[in-house]
Write an enzyme that holds these catalytic residues in place. Structure first.
Site, short mmCIF file in Angstrom:
data_model
loop_
_atom_site.label_atom_id
_atom_site.label_comp_id
_atom_site.label_asym_id
_atom_site.label_seq_id
_atom_site.Cartn_x
_atom_site.Cartn_y
_atom_site.Cartn_z
N SER A 130 -7.43 -3.62 -2.08
CA SER A 130 -6.94 -4.97 -1.79
C SER A 130 -7.82 -5.98 -2.50
O SER A 130 -9.01 -6.10 -2.22
CB SER A 130 -6.96 -5.23 -0.28
OG SER A 130 -6.81 -6.63 -0.08
N HIS A 142 -3.40 -3.91 -4.73
CA HIS A 142 -2.76 -4.46 -3.54
C HIS A 142 -3.07 -5.95 -3.48
O HIS A 142 -4.24 -6.36 -3.44
CB HIS A 142 -3.28 -3.74 -2.29
CG HIS A 142 -2.61 -4.15 -1.01
ND1 HIS A 142 -1.39 -3.63 -0.62
CD2 HIS A 142 -2.96 -5.03 -0.05
CE1 HIS A 142 -1.04 -4.17 0.54
NE2 HIS A 142 -1.98 -5.03 0.91
N ASP A 191 -2.60 -9.39 -1.47
CA ASP A 191 -2.27 -9.96 -0.17
C ASP A 191 -1.94 -11.44 -0.29
O ASP A 191 -2.82 -12.26 -0.57
CB ASP A 191 -3.45 -9.77 0.79
CG ASP A 191 -3.60 -8.33 1.24
OD1 ASP A 191 -2.61 -7.79 1.79
OD2 ASP A 191 -4.67 -7.74 1.01
N MET A 194 -0.80 -14.72 1.61
CA MET A 194 -0.73 -15.32 2.96
C MET A 194 -0.47 -16.81 2.85
O MET A 194 -1.07 -17.48 2.00
CB MET A 194 -2.06 -15.11 3.68
CG MET A 194 -2.52 -13.67 3.74
SD MET A 194 -4.15 -13.57 4.52
CE MET A 194 -4.50 -11.82 4.34
N HIS A 248 1.87 -7.70 -1.12
CA HIS A 248 2.14 -7.66 0.32
C HIS A 248 2.31 -9.10 0.80
O HIS A 248 1.34 -9.83 0.92
CB HIS A 248 0.94 -6.96 0.99
CG HIS A 248 0.98 -6.96 2.49
ND1 HIS A 248 -0.13 -6.68 3.25
CD2 HIS A 248 1.99 -7.20 3.37
CE1 HIS A 248 0.18 -6.76 4.54
NE2 HIS A 248 1.46 -7.08 4.64
N MET A 280 2.76 -11.88 3.32
CA MET A 280 2.60 -12.26 4.72
C MET A 280 2.97 -13.73 4.79
O MET A 280 2.15 -14.60 5.03
CB MET A 280 1.15 -12.02 5.16
CG MET A 280 0.82 -10.53 5.31
SD MET A 280 -0.95 -10.20 5.26
CE MET A 280 -1.16 -10.04 3.49
N MET A 339 0.64 -1.55 9.34
CA MET A 339 -0.62 -2.30 9.46
C MET A 339 -1.51 -1.61 10.50
O MET A 339 -1.08 -1.31 11.61
CB MET A 339 -0.35 -3.74 9.90
CG MET A 339 0.42 -4.60 8.90
SD MET A 339 -0.33 -4.73 7.27
CE MET A 339 -1.94 -5.41 7.65
N ASP A 377 -2.52 0.00 5.91
CA ASP A 377 -3.24 -1.19 5.43
C ASP A 377 -4.09 -1.82 6.53
O ASP A 377 -3.55 -2.25 7.54
CB ASP A 377 -2.19 -2.20 4.92
CG ASP A 377 -2.82 -3.44 4.31
OD1 ASP A 377 -4.05 -3.46 4.11
OD2 ASP A 377 -2.06 -4.40 4.02
C1 DX5 Z 1 -4.76 -7.84 6.00
C2 DX5 Z 1 -4.37 -7.39 4.61
C3 DX5 Z 1 -5.10 -6.17 4.15
C4 DX5 Z 1 -6.57 -6.38 4.04
C5 DX5 Z 1 -7.28 -5.08 3.82
O1 DX5 Z 1 -4.00 -8.94 6.33
O2 DX5 Z 1 -2.99 -7.10 4.56
O3 DX5 Z 1 -4.56 -5.72 2.93
O4 DX5 Z 1 -6.92 -7.27 3.02
O5 DX5 Z 1 -8.63 -5.33 3.82
P1 DX5 Z 1 -9.67 -4.41 4.60
O6 DX5 Z 1 -9.63 -3.08 3.94
O7 DX5 Z 1 -10.96 -5.13 4.41
O8 DX5 Z 1 -9.22 -4.33 6.03
ZN ZN Z 2 -2.23 -6.03 2.75
#
Ligand code: DX5
Ligand code: ZN
Length: 215
Positions: free
Chosen positions: A10, A34, A36, A38, A67, A69, A138, A176
């Site tokens: 990530s 990956h 993320d 948000m 991903h 969110m 998740m 994840d």
């Molecule tokens: C959480 C994300 C994950 C996160 C993973 O909202 O979707 O992808 O960044 O990071 P670690 O491995 O640090 O939990």
């Molecule tokens: Zn993620």
């Protein structure tokens, strides 16, 4: 050498002042990026957007897995396709009609994934599994990197894997959140195909060694 499990670091945990170095690490040692995304609405945190995704895309030699969110993921499907994203996931409860958004992602030439937080029954995914390239289970609540892995994930994973096998379909399972070398092998035993790891990889002294250990 072909590995059964794919490791997708990530980039949320990467060093954004040395992104070239961290992109190179994934190019050389891992299987996918990956990303993320948000929005501060679907989740309480804001991460990064298209300028960063585009910068990573320019140097990436491995597939991009975004991903989302965010609310209204359907608004951004074409934009992610254009940037060169290969796999695009969104949250089941972020949309009114998940099947429609999955179809939209297929139509845009990407592989769709459906994500759920730890408090949503895995059974809620069952009606959509045959339309997904992957599901994102998740193992922490979406929103922040560096959280502690939730142990109930193993049982949820087994339930999901059993149903995918029962349906006889090819739907991959991505896990994840809080994934590390300490829980990777048990996750794979329970049916995980893709492991996402942020902190465990990028906060390590030797990230390449951590990826190797996870395999
Ligand atoms: C959480 C994300 C994950 C996160 C993973 O909202 O979707 O992808 O960044 O990071 P670690 O491995 O640090 O939990
Ligand atoms: Zn993620």
């Amino acid at each position: 050498m072909e590995y059964r499990v794919q490791i997708a670091p990530s980039m949320l945990a990467a060093d954004f002042l040395h992104l070239d170095r961290d992109v190179e690490l994934v190019n050389q040692h891992a299987d996918a990026f990956h990303l993320d995304i948000m929005d501060g609405i679907f989740v309480p945190n804001i991460s990064y957007g298209f300028p960063i995704v585009e910068a990573i895309a320019r140097e990436a030699k491995k597939p991009l897995d975004a991903h989302l969110m965010i609310v209204h993921p359907e608004k951004y499907v074409d934009r992610f396709a254009k940037v060169g994203v290969d796999m695009l996931s969104f949250h089941l409860n972020a949309v009114e009609n998940p099947g429609q958004v999955l179809a939209q992602i297929w139509a845009a030439g990407m592989k769709p994934g459906l994500a759920i937080n730890p408090d949503i029954p895995v059974e809620n995914l069952f009606p959509y599994l045959d339309q997904c390239h992957y599901v994102v289970l998740m193992s922490v609540f979406a929103g922040f990197g560096g959280q502690k892995f939730i142990e109930a994930t193993y049982d949820r994973l087994k339930t999901l894997k059993t149903e995918i096998d029962r349906q006889g379909i090819e739907c991959h399972i991505q896990v994840d959140g809080g994934v590390s070398a300490a829980n990777a092998s048990r996750l794979v035993e329970c049916g995980a195909d893709i492991l996402v790891a942020g902190s465990a990889v990028f906060k390590a002294e030797d990230p390449a060694a951590v990826i190797a250990a996870m395999r």
